[in-house]
Motif scaffolding. Sequence first.
Motif, PDB file in Angstrom:
ATOM      1  N   SER A  78      17.006  13.339 -26.682  1.00 27.21           N
ATOM      2  CA  SER A  78      16.611  13.831 -28.037  1.00 27.21           C
ATOM      3  C   SER A  78      17.281  12.794 -29.033  1.00 27.21           C
ATOM      4  O   SER A  78      17.974  11.723 -28.731  1.00 27.21           O
ATOM      5  CB  SER A  78      17.179  15.127 -28.656  1.00 27.21           C
ATOM      6  OG  SER A  78      18.468  15.069 -28.509  1.00 27.21           O
ATOM      7  N   PRO A  79      16.621  12.667 -30.305  1.00 23.22           N
ATOM      8  CA  PRO A  79      17.327  11.843 -31.238  1.00 23.22           C
ATOM      9  C   PRO A  79      18.860  12.156 -31.380  1.00 23.22           C
ATOM     10  O   PRO A  79      19.513  10.954 -31.762  1.00 23.22           O
ATOM     11  CB  PRO A  79      16.559  12.140 -32.524  1.00 23.22           C
ATOM     12  CG  PRO A  79      15.248  12.558 -32.119  1.00 23.22           C
ATOM     13  CD  PRO A  79      15.578  13.322 -30.880  1.00 23.22           C
ATOM     14  N   GLN A  80      19.329  13.110 -31.487  1.00 26.79           N
ATOM     15  CA  GLN A  80      20.633  13.454 -31.478  1.00 26.79           C
ATOM     16  C   GLN A  80      21.470  12.941 -30.257  1.00 26.79           C
ATOM     17  O   GLN A  80      22.345  12.226 -30.451  1.00 26.79           O
ATOM     18  CB  GLN A  80      20.932  15.069 -31.734  1.00 26.79           C
ATOM     19  CG  GLN A  80      22.540  15.363 -31.898  1.00 26.79           C
ATOM     20  CD  GLN A  80      22.871  16.908 -32.128  1.00 26.79           C
ATOM     21  OE1 GLN A  80      21.818  17.460 -31.834  1.00 26.79           O
ATOM     22  NE2 GLN A  80      23.844  17.122 -32.136  1.00 26.79           N
ATOM     23  N   GLN A  81      20.936  12.948 -29.132  1.00 28.29           N
ATOM     24  CA  GLN A  81      21.414  12.440 -27.961  1.00 28.29           C
ATOM     25  C   GLN A  81      21.566  10.892 -28.070  1.00 28.29           C
ATOM     26  O   GLN A  81      22.415  10.332 -27.637  1.00 28.29           O
ATOM     27  CB  GLN A  81      20.878  12.910 -26.694  1.00 28.29           C
ATOM     28  CG  GLN A  81      21.102  14.360 -26.296  1.00 28.29           C
ATOM     29  CD  GLN A  81      20.557  14.925 -24.990  1.00 28.29           C
ATOM     30  OE1 GLN A  81      19.140  14.425 -24.953  1.00 28.29           O
ATOM     31  NE2 GLN A  81      21.182  15.440 -24.141  1.00 28.29           N
ATOM     32  N   LEU A  82      20.370  10.206 -28.379  1.00 28.29           N
ATOM     33  CA  LEU A  82      20.389   8.799 -28.623  1.00 28.29           C
ATOM     34  C   LEU A  82      21.433   8.381 -29.764  1.00 28.29           C
ATOM     35  O   LEU A  82      22.019   7.124 -29.549  1.00 28.29           O
ATOM     36  CB  LEU A  82      18.766   8.453 -29.061  1.00 28.29           C
ATOM     37  CG  LEU A  82      18.418   7.103 -28.847  1.00 28.29           C
ATOM     38  CD1 LEU A  82      18.270   6.843 -27.497  1.00 28.29           C
ATOM     39  CD2 LEU A  82      17.114   7.047 -29.558  1.00 28.29           C
ATOM     40  N   GLY A  83      21.438   9.005 -30.838  1.00 29.24           N
ATOM     41  CA  GLY A  83      22.622   8.828 -31.769  1.00 29.24           C
ATOM     42  C   GLY A  83      24.051   8.711 -31.136  1.00 29.24           C
ATOM     43  O   GLY A  83      24.952   7.965 -31.252  1.00 29.24           O
ATOM     44  N   LEU A  84      24.270   9.887 -30.286  1.00 32.32           N
ATOM     45  CA  LEU A  84      25.541   9.975 -29.579  1.00 32.32           C
ATOM     46  C   LEU A  84      25.791   8.993 -28.721  1.00 32.32           C
ATOM     47  O   LEU A  84      26.762   8.369 -28.491  1.00 32.32           O
ATOM     48  CB  LEU A  84      25.679  11.349 -28.910  1.00 32.32           C
ATOM     49  CG  LEU A  84      26.163  12.613 -29.707  1.00 32.32           C
ATOM     50  CD1 LEU A  84      25.626  13.833 -28.861  1.00 32.32           C
ATOM     51  CD2 LEU A  84      27.317  12.674 -30.307  1.00 32.32           C
ATOM     52  N   TRP A  85      24.702   8.561 -27.875  1.00 32.85           N
ATOM     53  CA  TRP A  85      24.977   7.460 -26.795  1.00 32.85           C
ATOM     54  C   TRP A  85      25.274   6.317 -27.649  1.00 32.85           C
ATOM     55  O   TRP A  85      26.105   5.319 -27.130  1.00 32.85           O
ATOM     56  CB  TRP A  85      23.619   7.241 -26.115  1.00 32.85           C
ATOM     57  CG  TRP A  85      23.522   6.252 -25.359  1.00 32.85           C
ATOM     58  CD1 TRP A  85      24.268   5.810 -23.991  1.00 32.85           C
ATOM     59  CD2 TRP A  85      22.628   5.156 -25.397  1.00 32.85           C
ATOM     60  NE1 TRP A  85      23.932   4.429 -23.883  1.00 32.85           N
ATOM     61  CE2 TRP A  85      22.716   4.101 -24.530  1.00 32.85           C
ATOM     62  CE3 TRP A  85      21.552   4.818 -26.245  1.00 32.85           C
ATOM     63  CZ2 TRP A  85      22.335   2.785 -24.401  1.00 32.85           C
ATOM     64  CZ3 TRP A  85      20.727   3.507 -26.211  1.00 32.85           C
ATOM     65  CH2 TRP A  85      21.154   2.786 -25.302  1.00 32.85           C
ATOM     66  N   ALA A  86      24.509   5.947 -28.543  1.00 32.72           N
ATOM     67  CA  ALA A  86      24.818   4.675 -29.547  1.00 32.72           C
ATOM     68  C   ALA A  86      26.063   4.537 -29.969  1.00 32.72           C
ATOM     69  O   ALA A  86      26.914   3.527 -30.120  1.00 32.72           O
ATOM     70  CB  ALA A  86      23.594   4.530 -30.465  1.00 32.72           C
ATOM     71  N   GLY A  87      26.401   5.575 -30.463  1.00 33.88           N
ATOM     72  CA  GLY A  87      27.675   5.878 -31.093  1.00 33.88           C
ATOM     73  C   GLY A  87      29.160   5.818 -30.609  1.00 33.88           C
ATOM     74  O   GLY A  87      30.274   5.507 -30.875  1.00 33.88           O
ATOM     75  N   VAL A  88      28.988   6.274 -29.153  1.00 38.15           N
ATOM     76  CA  VAL A  88      30.097   6.422 -28.189  1.00 38.15           C
ATOM     77  C   VAL A  88      30.561   4.845 -28.109  1.00 38.15           C
ATOM     78  O   VAL A  88      31.734   4.707 -27.748  1.00 38.15           O
ATOM     79  CB  VAL A  88      29.788   6.930 -26.969  1.00 38.15           C
ATOM     80  CG1 VAL A  88      28.810   6.286 -25.921  1.00 38.15           C
ATOM     81  CG2 VAL A  88      31.132   7.382 -26.205  1.00 38.15           C
TER      82      VAL A  88
END
Length: 438
Positions: A73-83
């Motif tokens: 999801s977009p939220q998971q994509l943001g979490l992946w990029a942010g980690v």
Amino acid sequence: MQCAAQDANRVATLPAVSSPSAPHAASDRSCGLTKRTAWIMLLTLAGGFTLSQAYRTLAAIMGPPLAGQLHLSPQQLGLWAGVFHFSFGAMQPLMGVLLDLYGVRRTILLAFPLTVAGALLSSRADSFVLLMSGQALIGIGCAPAFLVCTLFIGRYFSAQRFTAISGLVMSLSSIGVLATATPLAWLIEVSSWRWGFGVLAVCSALAWTAIWWLVREPASRQAADADNARPSPLTALRELLGLFALPHTLGLVAFAAVCYAGLIALRGLWLGPLLVQRHGFSLVQSGNVALAMTLVSMASPALFGRLDPGGARRVRWLLAFSVIAALLLGAMGLAGIAWVDVGLAIVFSLLSGYSVLQYGYVRDAYPPAMRGRGLSLFTMAMFLGIALMQWASGLAASLAARAGIDPFTAALLTMSALLLAGALAFWRLPRASLVQSG
């Protein structure tokens, strides 16, 4: 051993960046490195930082195919990029202590293999958990990549050239961002996103080998490090948190958390999905736009570093350019027109180098005995802020999609609002008097 004797008396701070302004810097530069050798070593260290820049911006191109295959999801994509940025930022105090204990060469050689391991794990990931684990390892491995360059510049180059050379290194490191534009898009189209991680793992191993071969600190520098007091990680953290007793630190941290984050969140996360999903661009076409953004952004830090007006004018520049940057992001969110989004993204990249002016501000905001901690806190805030902006914009995009609102509008307006909030905090909270310039 005269240099070691001089260094033994310096005030202990977080050593990862204490040298750029400390009085002993001149003695460091006379301790065994010629100008040519210093430049060769700095450029070799910058190779590691270049790979770090590639890892932090690959999500913009790799995100769409990766999300499609692993159903993110977009939220998971943001979490992946942010980690990546969270692990990178959170490790800054520890990396400062390791640099004090082991020096530039041994610290980067110790940490960077984790980058290789993380990239290899990511290339084999078949779940969100493994993907996040690989990204966290990459962030930890890259954590000292920027600090070793900053420390090296402070030790072996004149204090007057600190901002200019830092800006030059940031510009050169944009080659890594360049690689995650059209080249990465082409590689993914002819193979897969897994090959993207695999190639970066090989490049990281080559960068580690170059550092092992070419970077050598003078014996006098190592002797000086051996004589210095060794702060424990808890002591180093207490020294960092102690800076909040100074009234201007909070505003500085709030601004640092959003200033550079806007560029990385746009170029490193949302550009590809925006162009592919909103405007129907192919992956290579979006890579070409990313390439154009990177080319203009490569010159920007070096340019702003040379134009640094210093003092109160520097603060006015920082505030003015941050407002302009926020307006550009907001306009991209609302426009919804392909050529407007592309044009604004390129203009945003052209102006992005203003963030390098913060290094000069942080350096002048603290007395010599506290500048190391100030620069360490600034670095930590900057990269944790990137993680925050990527997570927050991903969350906004997910919530907007559920509500039937364009997710890219929500993501870009969230980024714009965070940038304005950081600038407002910097403007309204107490600022440093900037009377010290030594």
